[in-house]
Design a protein around this motif. Structure first.
Motif, mmCIF file in Angstrom:
data_model
loop_
_atom_site.group_PDB
_atom_site.id
_atom_site.type_symbol
_atom_site.label_atom_id
_atom_site.label_comp_id
_atom_site.label_asym_id
_atom_site.label_seq_id
_atom_site.Cartn_x
_atom_site.Cartn_y
_atom_site.Cartn_z
ATOM 1 N N SER A 21 1.012 -1.295 0.019
ATOM 2 C CA SER A 21 0.019 -0.045 0.029
ATOM 3 C C SER A 21 0.728 1.120 -0.092
ATOM 4 C CB SER A 21 -0.885 0.192 1.173
ATOM 5 O OG SER A 21 -0.152 0.223 2.391
ATOM 6 N N ARG A 22 0.102 2.427 -0.386
ATOM 7 C CA ARG A 22 0.807 3.849 0.123
ATOM 8 C C ARG A 22 1.209 3.852 1.475
ATOM 9 N NH1 ARG A 22 -3.512 7.326 1.693
ATOM 10 N NH2 ARG A 22 -5.296 6.293 1.333
ATOM 11 N N TRP A 23 1.832 4.964 1.771
ATOM 12 C CA TRP A 23 2.165 5.153 3.265
ATOM 13 C C TRP A 23 0.933 5.965 3.898
ATOM 14 C CZ3 TRP A 23 5.959 3.122 5.530
ATOM 15 C CH2 TRP A 23 7.403 2.488 4.836
ATOM 16 N N PHE A 24 0.700 5.424 5.264
ATOM 17 C CA PHE A 24 -0.495 6.283 5.992
ATOM 18 C C PHE A 24 0.291 6.804 7.050
ATOM 19 C CE2 PHE A 24 -2.485 3.159 3.629
ATOM 20 C CZ PHE A 24 -3.902 3.517 3.236
ATOM 21 N N THR A 25 -0.243 8.036 7.291
ATOM 22 C CA THR A 25 0.556 8.935 8.425
ATOM 23 C C THR A 25 -0.460 8.656 9.713
ATOM 24 O OG1 THR A 25 1.502 10.473 7.115
ATOM 25 C CG2 THR A 25 1.304 11.017 9.421
ATOM 26 N N VAL A 26 0.100 8.408 10.880
ATOM 27 C CA VAL A 26 -0.650 7.970 12.154
ATOM 28 C C VAL A 26 -0.387 9.119 12.829
ATOM 29 C CG1 VAL A 26 -1.059 6.412 13.932
ATOM 30 C CG2 VAL A 26 -0.390 5.489 11.640
ATOM 31 N N PHE A 98 2.007 -7.701 17.667
ATOM 32 C CA PHE A 98 2.424 -6.313 17.598
ATOM 33 C C PHE A 98 3.888 -6.442 18.039
ATOM 34 C CE2 PHE A 98 -2.143 -6.502 18.736
ATOM 35 C CZ PHE A 98 -2.667 -5.710 17.764
ATOM 36 N N ILE A 99 4.588 -5.941 17.023
ATOM 37 C CA ILE A 99 5.962 -6.073 17.275
ATOM 38 C C ILE A 99 6.867 -4.783 17.443
ATOM 39 C CG2 ILE A 99 8.239 -6.863 16.004
ATOM 40 C CD1 ILE A 99 6.497 -8.523 14.131
ATOM 41 N N THR A 100 6.482 -3.735 16.981
ATOM 42 C CA THR A 100 7.010 -2.538 17.187
ATOM 43 C C THR A 100 6.098 -1.514 17.322
ATOM 44 O OG1 THR A 100 9.121 -3.116 15.881
ATOM 45 C CG2 THR A 100 8.708 -0.698 16.196
ATOM 46 N N PRO A 101 5.944 -0.619 18.466
ATOM 47 C CA PRO A 101 5.138 0.574 18.601
ATOM 48 C C PRO A 101 5.217 1.722 17.215
ATOM 49 C CG PRO A 101 6.060 0.111 20.656
ATOM 50 C CD PRO A 101 6.784 -0.800 19.754
ATOM 51 N N VAL A 102 3.952 2.048 17.037
ATOM 52 C CA VAL A 102 3.897 3.232 15.828
ATOM 53 C C VAL A 102 3.992 4.328 16.730
ATOM 54 C CG1 VAL A 102 2.543 4.056 14.104
ATOM 55 C CG2 VAL A 102 2.816 1.649 14.220
ATOM 56 N N LYS A 103 4.960 5.346 16.626
ATOM 57 C CA LYS A 103 4.978 6.502 17.123
ATOM 58 C C LYS A 103 4.131 7.594 16.369
ATOM 59 C CE LYS A 103 9.585 5.924 18.835
ATOM 60 N NZ LYS A 103 11.205 6.074 18.874
ATOM 61 N N SER A 104 3.608 8.654 17.177
ATOM 62 C CA SER A 104 2.587 9.427 16.718
ATOM 63 C C SER A 104 3.469 10.144 15.609
ATOM 64 C CB SER A 104 2.302 10.557 17.815
ATOM 65 O OG SER A 104 1.405 11.395 17.169
ATOM 66 N N GLY A 105 2.896 10.417 14.461
ATOM 67 C CA GLY A 105 3.582 11.223 13.313
ATOM 68 C C GLY A 105 4.106 10.175 12.395
ATOM 69 N N ALA A 106 4.431 8.576 12.540
ATOM 70 C CA ALA A 106 4.998 7.851 11.902
ATOM 71 C C ALA A 106 4.138 7.570 10.513
ATOM 72 C CB ALA A 106 5.405 6.580 12.467
ATOM 73 N N ARG A 107 4.869 6.851 9.568
ATOM 74 C CA ARG A 107 4.202 6.586 8.243
ATOM 75 C C ARG A 107 4.179 4.905 8.316
ATOM 76 N NH1 ARG A 107 4.684 9.634 2.927
ATOM 77 N NH2 ARG A 107 6.560 8.262 2.790
ATOM 78 N N VAL A 108 2.986 4.289 7.936
ATOM 79 C CA VAL A 108 3.097 3.048 7.950
ATOM 80 C C VAL A 108 2.367 2.549 6.518
ATOM 81 C CG1 VAL A 108 2.806 2.547 10.440
ATOM 82 C CG2 VAL A 108 0.555 2.799 9.174
ATOM 83 N N ARG A 109 2.651 1.276 6.234
ATOM 84 C CA ARG A 109 2.145 0.740 4.927
ATOM 85 C C ARG A 109 2.010 -1.006 5.050
ATOM 86 N NH1 ARG A 109 7.003 1.073 0.527
ATOM 87 N NH2 ARG A 109 8.358 -0.550 1.702
ATOM 88 N N GLY A 110 1.171 -1.075 4.315
ATOM 89 C CA GLY A 110 0.731 -2.699 4.538
ATOM 90 C C GLY A 110 1.490 -3.361 3.268
ATOM 91 N N VAL A 133 2.611 -4.746 8.530
ATOM 92 C CA VAL A 133 2.594 -3.419 8.529
ATOM 93 C C VAL A 133 3.923 -3.034 8.815
ATOM 94 C CG1 VAL A 133 1.625 -1.380 9.525
ATOM 95 C CG2 VAL A 133 0.081 -3.379 9.009
ATOM 96 N N GLU A 134 4.728 -2.198 7.799
ATOM 97 C CA GLU A 134 5.940 -1.653 8.145
ATOM 98 C C GLU A 134 5.908 -0.237 8.613
ATOM 99 O OE1 GLU A 134 7.753 -4.086 4.190
ATOM 100 O OE2 GLU A 134 7.211 -2.104 3.762
ATOM 101 N N ILE A 135 6.831 0.071 9.202
ATOM 102 C CA ILE A 135 6.946 1.596 9.688
ATOM 103 C C ILE A 135 8.077 2.249 9.112
ATOM 104 C CG2 ILE A 135 7.341 3.138 11.638
ATOM 105 C CD1 ILE A 135 6.695 0.633 13.487
ATOM 106 N N GLU A 136 8.003 3.358 8.267
ATOM 107 C CA GLU A 136 9.010 3.993 7.712
ATOM 108 C C GLU A 136 10.233 4.084 8.496
ATOM 109 O OE1 GLU A 136 8.792 7.400 4.176
ATOM 110 O OE2 GLU A 136 8.087 8.020 6.125
ATOM 111 N N ASP A 137 11.467 3.686 8.016
ATOM 112 C CA ASP A 137 12.640 4.194 8.588
ATOM 113 C C ASP A 137 12.780 3.202 10.153
ATOM 114 O OD1 ASP A 137 13.505 5.829 6.586
ATOM 115 O OD2 ASP A 137 12.513 7.404 7.605
ATOM 116 N N GLU A 138 12.038 2.080 10.159
ATOM 117 C CA GLU A 138 12.210 1.079 11.036
ATOM 118 C C GLU A 138 12.668 0.169 10.336
ATOM 119 O OE1 GLU A 138 11.969 1.482 14.614
ATOM 120 O OE2 GLU A 138 11.423 3.426 14.766
ATOM 121 N N ARG A 139 13.465 -0.788 11.284
ATOM 122 C CA ARG A 139 13.929 -1.895 10.900
ATOM 123 C C ARG A 139 12.664 -3.109 11.066
ATOM 124 N NH1 ARG A 139 16.340 -6.075 13.295
ATOM 125 N NH2 ARG A 139 16.624 -5.277 15.288
ATOM 126 N N LYS A 140 11.979 -3.142 12.112
ATOM 127 C CA LYS A 140 11.143 -4.222 12.397
ATOM 128 C C LYS A 140 9.603 -3.656 12.174
ATOM 129 C CE LYS A 140 13.700 -6.452 16.243
ATOM 130 N NZ LYS A 140 13.404 -6.624 17.679
#
Length: 162
Positions: A21-26, A98-110, A133-140
């Protein structure tokens, strides 16, 4: 706009990545609205100052279930539509992690891999995706899961060879 696929061609895609998917900002607004909808106002989600002071996250994080709920939008964003489909129904999830928390302002994609496609009855196809669900600039990743949906279609459209 995602591509389309016919029922007769689904089996050939098992084991393949169907889409990313495209990136979604949380952002904090999304997190706060989810907190209101679920009545889960734990400070790690809704109080940026306290979360920064009292957690290792440096600020607020999204609810895990918020991240999970974004899978619907991610799916619509990138999974090919089945031409003969009349309706899709969530059947459930297995092995949600749920492997890595999604910080406010992060972008995620599926990321969606078709794990199984099985015809049931005259007008149903059960589809299982391995989703990440990947987090932009995160390894996990934020999460991984097996997601099962049921695709309904008119029985007259069922491929003859299945």
């Amino acid at each position: 706009m995602p591509a389309t696929v016919h029922l007769k061609d689904i089996a050939a895609s098992v084991g393949s990545e169907l889409g990313v998917s495209r990136w979604f900002t949380v952002d904090q607004t999304m997190i706060d609205r989810f907190a209101d909808a679920t009545e889960d106002h734990q400070f790690i989600h809704t109080d940026p100052e306290r979360a920064a002071a009292e957690t290792p996250f440096g600020g607020t994080i999204a609810h895990g279930f918020l991240t999970l709920s974004l899978l619907s939008a991610m799916n619509y964003d990138c999974i090919p539509r089945i031409v003969e489909q009349t309706m899709g129904i969530n059947y459930g999830f297995d092995k949600v992690r749920f492997i890595t928390p999604v910080k406010s302002g992060a972008r995620v994609r599926g990321r969606f891999v078709l794990d199984e496609a099985r015809f049931r009855g005259a007008g149903m196809l059960t589809v299982r995706y391995n989703v990440t669900v990947e987090i932009e600039d995160e390894r996990k990743p934020a999460l991984t899961a097996e997601w099962t949906t049921i695709i309904q279609f008119d029985p007259k459209d069922r491929p003859e060879d299945v």
